[in-house]
Each structure stands twice: as C-alpha cells, then as structure tokens.
Design a protein around this motif. Structure first.
Motif, short mmCIF file in Angstrom:
data_model
loop_
_atom_site.label_atom_id
_atom_site.label_comp_id
_atom_site.label_asym_id
_atom_site.label_seq_id
_atom_site.Cartn_x
_atom_site.Cartn_y
_atom_site.Cartn_z
N SER A 58 0.86 -1.21 0.14
CA SER A 58 -0.01 0.22 0.00
C SER A 58 0.75 1.28 -0.05
N GLY A 59 2.05 1.29 0.38
CA GLY A 59 2.81 2.36 0.46
C GLY A 59 2.74 3.15 1.91
N GLU A 60 1.72 2.63 2.68
CA GLU A 60 1.10 3.25 3.70
C GLU A 60 2.43 2.97 4.98
N ALA A 61 2.66 3.96 5.92
CA ALA A 61 3.69 3.74 6.79
C ALA A 61 3.18 4.52 8.37
N THR A 62 3.44 3.98 9.29
CA THR A 62 2.99 4.70 10.63
C THR A 62 4.47 5.04 11.36
N VAL A 63 4.44 6.14 11.75
CA VAL A 63 5.88 6.77 12.42
C VAL A 63 5.36 6.67 14.06
N LYS A 64 6.13 6.00 14.87
CA LYS A 64 5.72 5.78 16.18
C LYS A 64 6.35 6.62 17.17
N ASN A 65 5.82 7.50 17.92
CA ASN A 65 6.48 8.18 19.02
C ASN A 65 7.36 9.32 18.49
N PHE A 66 7.02 10.23 17.73
CA PHE A 66 7.53 11.49 17.32
C PHE A 66 7.91 12.37 18.34
N LEU A 67 8.94 12.71 18.55
CA LEU A 67 9.50 13.85 19.56
C LEU A 67 10.31 15.06 18.69
N LEU A 68 10.01 16.22 18.99
CA LEU A 68 10.72 17.45 18.55
C LEU A 68 10.92 17.91 19.99
N GLY A 69 12.24 18.12 19.92
CA GLY A 69 12.88 18.69 21.30
C GLY A 69 12.93 20.19 21.33
N ASN A 70 13.40 20.80 22.39
CA ASN A 70 13.52 22.24 22.32
C ASN A 70 15.00 22.71 21.97
N PRO A 71 15.12 24.03 21.55
CA PRO A 71 16.63 24.58 21.45
C PRO A 71 17.03 24.82 22.82
N LYS A 72 18.32 24.92 22.65
CA LYS A 72 19.09 25.08 24.26
C LYS A 72 18.52 26.45 24.84
N GLY A 73 18.44 26.59 26.06
CA GLY A 73 18.04 27.49 27.02
C GLY A 73 16.72 27.15 27.15
N TYR A 74 15.89 26.37 26.74
CA TYR A 74 14.51 26.24 27.03
C TYR A 74 14.04 24.89 27.77
#
Length: 246
Positions: A58-74
């Motif tokens: 199908s070409g379908e994908a599932t991305v599990k537990n995505f995390l975008l961190g914070n820049p330094k100082g936050y």
C-alpha cells in the motif's frame, strides 16, 4: 534481434523490481535512521522517533512516538510530541530524484509553547530551519559538480486535534492551554524541494497557527481563570501571569 530486446527488457524489469524490493524491505530502518540522524540538523533540536512500519503493497507507513525537542535554553519537556503519524508514500518515487509523499496526517499532537524573553521555542526552531534551508540552497548553487540529494514533495500535510500548553519560567506547568485550529497544506515543496525547505515551510505554518488570535485569546482566558483562583501572597501566581501576552 526482437527476442534479444525482449529478454533485455525482461532482465531490466526484473532488476528494477528487485531494487524496489530491496529498498522497501529496508525502508523501516532507513527512514528511522534518516529522521534521527538528519532531523536535528534541520531544526537545531533533538528529533527522535522510536520506529517506522512501512507496507510494501500500500505504501502506507506509521511513524511511532515522534518527538521534537527544544532549542538550548528552553526548559519544557519538549516542543511537540505525537504518539503516531500516518504517512502515505508513492513507493515508486523512492528510486526517483524526488520522493513523493501523498499524505502525512498528524493527529492530536501534544505541543508546548514556551515563551522566554522576547522570543519562544517555535520561533527559534523555525528560524533554525529557515537558516538551514538557505544554507542548503547556497551550497547547491556553489557546488554544482556535486550530485544533488533527494528532493521531497508532500502533496497533503494535515494536522488536527492538537492542543498547545503555555510554558514560561514563572508559571506552573499546564496553567494555560488551548486547542489549535486544524492545519491543511497542499503540495509542500512545489515540484520537489530540499527536505530542509519543505520542513521549514511546515514549521512556519505551524507557528502561524500557534500565534493566531483565536489561540492567543484562548490562552489569555486560561490565564485569567488562573488569576481568579490564584492565592494571594508575595509574588503570587496572580502577579506572575500579568502581561504574558501584552
């Protein structure tokens, strides 16, 4: 001659199918490694996913537990976190110069909007991505002899059901939160663009959502409710929340 051409065409077709099969069977680990390795170079923050599962048929994908961190100082726990992201790929495009993603759907992201001084975490991340996109464009122009990297096109990007929590150094976590208007983007990357350019545009659109008047007004209402229930005292919570969005 005709028979030879048919045999040659058959061999080429078989080789192509084999190449696609090899790419797809390794795609889970390739995508996971690529995001965890190259993502931080675009945002200037930690980016992490636990796993990717891709369906060859199908070409379908599932991305599990995505995390975008914070820049330094936050100091907040993260900038954004999503338990699961749905992705619909054009499998054949993996062997082309431009990888085409038919659809990315992000549902119920947990976003923390941290204000610090005269800026905030998402403004900082967006600037990092914009700078990376500019650097990538300059490098491509100066090094025309180098083989260009893969381009990216996302036909549909959808973010829905999200909520944002305001975080500042003076406020207890969770003092104010608001719903984020759903986001729908089409053809991000035009006919194909560097991944840093594509994600820069997505981050810019998300930042626009976070700073929309309807979101800011909702956060202000949450802050006013917190003021009403805050206990009186020296530098109480009531004092701390004053003027955060003024």
């Amino acid at each position: 001659m005709k028979k030879t051409l048919l045999i040659t065409a058959g061999v080429l077709a078989a080789a192509l199918l084999l190449a696609v099969a090899v790419v797809v069977t390794r795609l889970d680990s390739i995508i996971t490694k690529a995001i965890n390795t190259y993502g931080p170079g675009i945002t200037g923050t930690e980016i992490r996913i636990d796993d990717v599962r891709v369906s060859f048929l199908s070409g379908e994908a599932t991305v599990k537990n995505f995390l975008l961190g914070n820049p330094k100082g936050y100091r907040s726990a993260h900038a954004a976190m999503v338990a699961s992201i749905s992705v619909d790929l054009e499998i054949g495009s993996l062997l082309q110069d431009t990888i085409v993603v038919k659809r990315i759907e992000v549902v119920q992201p947990d976003i923390i909007y941290e204000k610090r001084g005269g800026t905030d975490n998402f403004k900082t991340i967006s600037r990092n991505a914009e700078q990376k996109a500019k650097e990538t464009g300059l490098a491509g122009g100066q090094n025309g002899r180098e083989k260009p990297g893969k381009k990216l096109l996302i036909r549909e990007f959808i973010l829905k059901g999200g909520r944002v929590t305001l975080h500042t150094p003076d406020l207890p976590s969770g003092t104010a939160n608001a719903a984020i208007p759903d986001m729908y983007l089409c053809n991000v990357g035009g006919d194909g663009a560097e991944p840093s350019v594509v994600f820069s545009r997505i981050l810019a659109a998300l930042y626009d959502r976070l700073t929309m008047p309807i979101v800011v007004d909702s956060l202000n209402r949450s802050l006013l409710e917190a003021r009403k229930t805050a206990e009186k005292g020296t530098r109480s919570l009531t004092d701390r929340i004053k003027g955060i969005f003024r």
